[in-house]
Scaffold this active site. Structure first.
Site, PDB file in Angstrom:
ATOM      1  N   ASP A  35       1.072  -1.288   0.247  1.00 30.14           N
ATOM      2  CA  ASP A  35      -0.072  -0.348   0.218  1.00 30.14           C
ATOM      3  C   ASP A  35       1.186   1.316   0.222  1.00 30.14           C
ATOM      4  O   ASP A  35       1.565   0.910   0.704  1.00 30.14           O
ATOM      5  CB  ASP A  35      -0.662   0.420   1.691  1.00 30.14           C
ATOM      6  CG  ASP A  35      -2.219   0.972   1.388  1.00 30.14           C
ATOM      7  OD1 ASP A  35      -3.454   0.478   1.411  1.00 30.14           O
ATOM      8  OD2 ASP A  35      -2.280   2.173   1.579  1.00 30.14           O
ATOM      9  N   TYR A 143     -15.139   5.314 -12.984  1.00 32.84           N
ATOM     10  CA  TYR A 143     -14.687   4.179 -12.422  1.00 32.84           C
ATOM     11  C   TYR A 143     -15.155   3.005 -12.675  1.00 32.84           C
ATOM     12  O   TYR A 143     -14.575   2.056 -12.911  1.00 32.84           O
ATOM     13  CB  TYR A 143     -15.282   4.916 -11.089  1.00 32.84           C
ATOM     14  CG  TYR A 143     -15.099   3.730  -9.760  1.00 32.84           C
ATOM     15  CD1 TYR A 143     -13.731   3.250  -9.743  1.00 32.84           C
ATOM     16  CD2 TYR A 143     -16.629   2.652  -9.616  1.00 32.84           C
ATOM     17  CE1 TYR A 143     -13.866   2.017  -9.026  1.00 32.84           C
ATOM     18  CE2 TYR A 143     -16.621   1.644  -8.232  1.00 32.84           C
ATOM     19  CZ  TYR A 143     -15.188   1.087  -8.490  1.00 32.84           C
ATOM     20  OH  TYR A 143     -15.254   0.391  -7.384  1.00 32.84           O
ATOM     21  N   PHE A 210     -30.744  12.224  -1.218  1.00 29.10           N
ATOM     22  CA  PHE A 210     -30.380  12.236  -2.585  1.00 29.10           C
ATOM     23  C   PHE A 210     -31.531  12.071  -3.546  1.00 29.10           C
ATOM     24  O   PHE A 210     -32.007  10.680  -4.176  1.00 29.10           O
ATOM     25  CB  PHE A 210     -29.265  11.970  -3.808  1.00 29.10           C
ATOM     26  CG  PHE A 210     -28.028  12.304  -2.971  1.00 29.10           C
ATOM     27  CD1 PHE A 210     -27.866  13.644  -1.690  1.00 29.10           C
ATOM     28  CD2 PHE A 210     -26.876  11.831  -2.374  1.00 29.10           C
ATOM     29  CE1 PHE A 210     -27.426  14.381  -1.730  1.00 29.10           C
ATOM     30  CE2 PHE A 210     -25.372  12.720  -1.774  1.00 29.10           C
ATOM     31  CZ  PHE A 210     -25.444  13.650  -1.474  1.00 29.10           C
TER      32      PHE A 210
HETATM   33  N1  UDP Z   1     -27.132   8.600  -0.628  1.00 30.21           N
HETATM   34  C1  UDP Z   1     -27.746   9.695   0.337  1.00 30.21           C
HETATM   35  N2  UDP Z   1     -27.228  10.609   0.732  1.00 30.21           N
HETATM   36  C2  UDP Z   1     -26.092  10.902   0.836  1.00 30.21           C
HETATM   37  C3  UDP Z   1     -24.979  10.134   0.167  1.00 30.21           C
HETATM   38  C4  UDP Z   1     -25.515   9.171  -0.456  1.00 30.21           C
HETATM   39  O1  UDP Z   1     -29.189   9.611   0.201  1.00 30.21           O
HETATM   40  O2  UDP Z   1     -25.112  11.833   1.368  1.00 30.21           O
HETATM   41  C5  UDP Z   1     -27.981   7.801  -1.436  1.00 30.21           C
HETATM   42  C6  UDP Z   1     -26.930   7.984  -2.443  1.00 30.21           C
HETATM   43  O3  UDP Z   1     -27.829   8.708  -3.117  1.00 30.21           O
HETATM   44  C7  UDP Z   1     -27.310   6.326  -2.922  1.00 30.21           C
HETATM   45  C8  UDP Z   1     -27.163   5.126  -1.812  1.00 30.21           C
HETATM   46  O4  UDP Z   1     -27.430   6.986  -0.786  1.00 30.21           O
HETATM   47  O5  UDP Z   1     -28.910   6.393  -3.568  1.00 30.21           O
HETATM   48  C9  UDP Z   1     -25.800   5.138  -1.584  1.00 30.21           C
HETATM   49  O6  UDP Z   1     -25.055   5.862  -1.340  1.00 30.21           O
HETATM   50  P1  UDP Z   1     -23.999   5.474  -1.205  1.00 30.21           P
HETATM   51  O7  UDP Z   1     -23.141   6.527  -1.774  1.00 30.21           O
HETATM   52  O8  UDP Z   1     -23.310   5.224  -0.239  1.00 30.21           O
HETATM   53  O9  UDP Z   1     -23.214   4.569  -2.146  1.00 30.21           O
HETATM   54  P2  UDP Z   1     -23.783   4.325  -3.859  1.00 30.21           P
HETATM   55  O10 UDP Z   1     -24.802   3.207  -4.115  1.00 30.21           O
HETATM   56  O11 UDP Z   1     -22.872   5.386  -4.425  1.00 30.21           O
HETATM   57  O12 UDP Z   1     -22.009   2.816  -4.298  1.00 30.21           O
END
Ligand code: UDP
Length: 342
Positions: A35, A143, A210
Site C-alpha cells: 500500500d 470508475y 438524494f
Molecule cells: N445517499 C444519500 N445521501 C448521501 C449519500 C448517499 O441519499 O449523503 C444515497 C445515494 O444516492 C444512494 C445510496 O444513498 O442511493 C447509497 O449511496 P452510497 O454513496 O453510500 O453508495 P453508492 O450506491 O453510490 O455506491
C-alpha cells in the site's frame, strides 16, 4: 504443519483491504499488505507491510521476491464515482495502468492467481433487478468503466498467459469488523451509512436524501448493503476455489436484499437511539433507482453465506467503530501492529 500460503494484498491499509488482511488467516492464508498509504491508514495495517506504489515496478518485484506470494488480491483503487466523472484521467491512469504494471510483475514472477475488486458499477443502469452476473456490462461512469476494462484485459491474459482471475463485483460495502479495530474512514466521506452516523453523532447537522421521486416504494434509492467482513471472507473462498479448479470466474457479492435510503436512516435511528435530522435534496447524478444483487452463484459455488450482513448488524458494527474512531475515545486501539517494512 502446512505453511500458510502468502497472498499479496494491494490496498491492504484501506477499508475493504484491511478487513481482508484481518480475515486471511481464518481461511489459511498469510497476508502481506502492499500500500502506498495515499488513501489507506497506518493504523489499519496488520502483519507484514510494504509501503510502495503500484507504479513502482522495482519495489513490486522486490516484494514478490521477498514474500513469494501464491496469489494477489487487488484492492488498491480510486473508488469515487462522482470524481471519476470529473477527473477520468486519474481513474484510467491509476486503476488501469497500475494494475497492468502489477500483472506484468505477476507474469514475470509466475504468480497466476488474481482476485479483482470489481463492482456492480460495471452493470451501469440495470435492465433487470436483482442483477445476475450475466447482466450486460454497460458502465455509466469512468470508475465502473475502468473496472470493466480490467475484467476484459484479464480475460485475455487468462487465454494468452494462463493468469487466472476471479472478479468480485461488490454491491454496497458497509459495516465494520466486530473487534472494533477496523472500520470505514474515507476522506472525503461520501457514503450513506457513515454520513448518517455522523449526523447521529452530531458531527454533521443532517443527512441529505438524494432524491425522493424514484420509482421505489418510498421514493428513495434502494441498495444492497453487504457487511465488509462477509465481503472479505468471500475473497478467500473464491481464491481457494480458483486454486482448486484452475478456472477464472466472476461473482456478485451482495445479499440479494435491498434497503431504501429511508429504511437505512430509520434503522440507524433505532440502533443509535438518536434522532437523525433529514433534509430532502435533489437526485445525485448517476444513481440508478435500485441496485440489488442476484447472489445465488456465490452462495452455491463458494459455499458463501453473508452471516454478518443484516442491516441491523451492519449499522451496529459501523456505529461502534464510528463512535470509537471519530469520538476519539480509544486512540490507542488505532496503533498499527506493523511487523516489518521495506
Ligand atoms: N445517499 C444519500 N445521501 C448521501 C449519500 C448517499 O441519499 O449523503 C444515497 C445515494 O444516492 C444512494 C445510496 O444513498 O442511493 C447509497 O449511496 P452510497 O454513496 O453510500 O453508495 P453508492 O450506491 O453510490 O455506491
Amino acid at each position: 504443519m502446512k505453511e500458510f500460503q502468502v497472498v499479496l494484498i494491494t490496498g491492504g491499509a484501506g477499508y475493504i483491504g484491511s478487513h481482508a488482511v484481518q480475515e486471511a488467516r481464518n481461511y489459511g492464508f498469510e497476508p502481506v499488505t502492499y500500500d502506498n498509504l495515499s488513501m489507506g491508514h497506518r493504523w489499519a495495517i496488520q502483519g507484514e507491510f510494504v509501503k510502495g506504489d503500484l507504479g513502482d515496478r522495482p519495489k513490486l518485484l522486490k516484494a514478490f521476491r521477498k514474500y513469494q506470494p501464491a496469489a494477489v488480491m487487488h484492492f488498491a483503487s480510486h473508488t469515487y464515482v462522482g470524481e471519476s466523472v470529473t477527473h477520468p484521467q486519474k481513474y484510467y491512469r491509476d486503476n488501469l495502468t497500475n494494475a497492468l504494471n502489477l500483472f506484468s510483475v505477476m507474469l514475470e514472477r509466475k504468480v497466476s492467481h488474481f482476485i479483482l475488486s470489481s463492482t456492480c458499477a460495471v452493470y451501469g443502469d440495470p435492465v433487470q433487478v436483482p442483477i445476475p452476473e450475466d447482466h450486460p456490462r454497460n458502465p455509466v461512469n469512468p470508475y465502473g468503466d475502468s473496472k470493466m476494462m480490467l475484467e476484459k484485459i484479464l480475460a485475455w491474459y487468462d487465454r494468452a498467459y494462463g493468469l487466472r482471475s476471479t472478479f468480485l463485483r461488490y454491491f454496497n460495502a458497509a459495516g465494520a469488523d466486530a473487534s472494533g479495530r477496523l472500520g470505514e474512514a474515507h476522506d472525503p466521506e461520501t457514503h450513506l451509512i457513515p454520513l448518517v452516523l455522523d449526523s447521529a453523532m452530531g458531527r454533521r447537522k443532517e443527512i441529505t436524501i438524494f432524491g425522493q421521486d424514484y420509482p421505489t416504494p418510498d421514493g428513495t434509492c434502494i441498495r444492497d448493503y453487504i457487511h465488509v467482513t462477509d465481503l472479505a471472507g468471500a475473497h478467500f473462498l473464491a481464491l481457494k476455489l480458483m486454486m482448486e479448479t484452475g478456472q477464472s470466474d466472476f461473482f456478485n457479492l451482495g445479499t440479494g436484499k435491498g434497503f431504501s435510503v429511508r429504511e437505512v436512516i430509520t434503522k440507524a435511528e433505532e440502533v443509535t437511539g438518536k434522532r437523525i435530522p433529514v433534509r430532502m435534496g435533489p437526485r445525485r447524478a448517476g444513481d440508478p433507482p435500485e441496485l440489488v444483487a442476484q447472489s445465488d452463484k456465490a452462495r452455491a459455488a463458494l459455499g458463501w453465506q453473508p452471516r454478518h450482513s443484516s442491516l441491523e448488524n451492519i449499522l451496529k458494527t459501523a456505529w461502534a467503530w464510528h463512535r470509537n474512531y471519530f469520538g476519539g475515545k480509544a486512540k490507542t486501539s488505532r496503533r498499527s501492529t506493523v511487523r516489518s517494512r521495506q
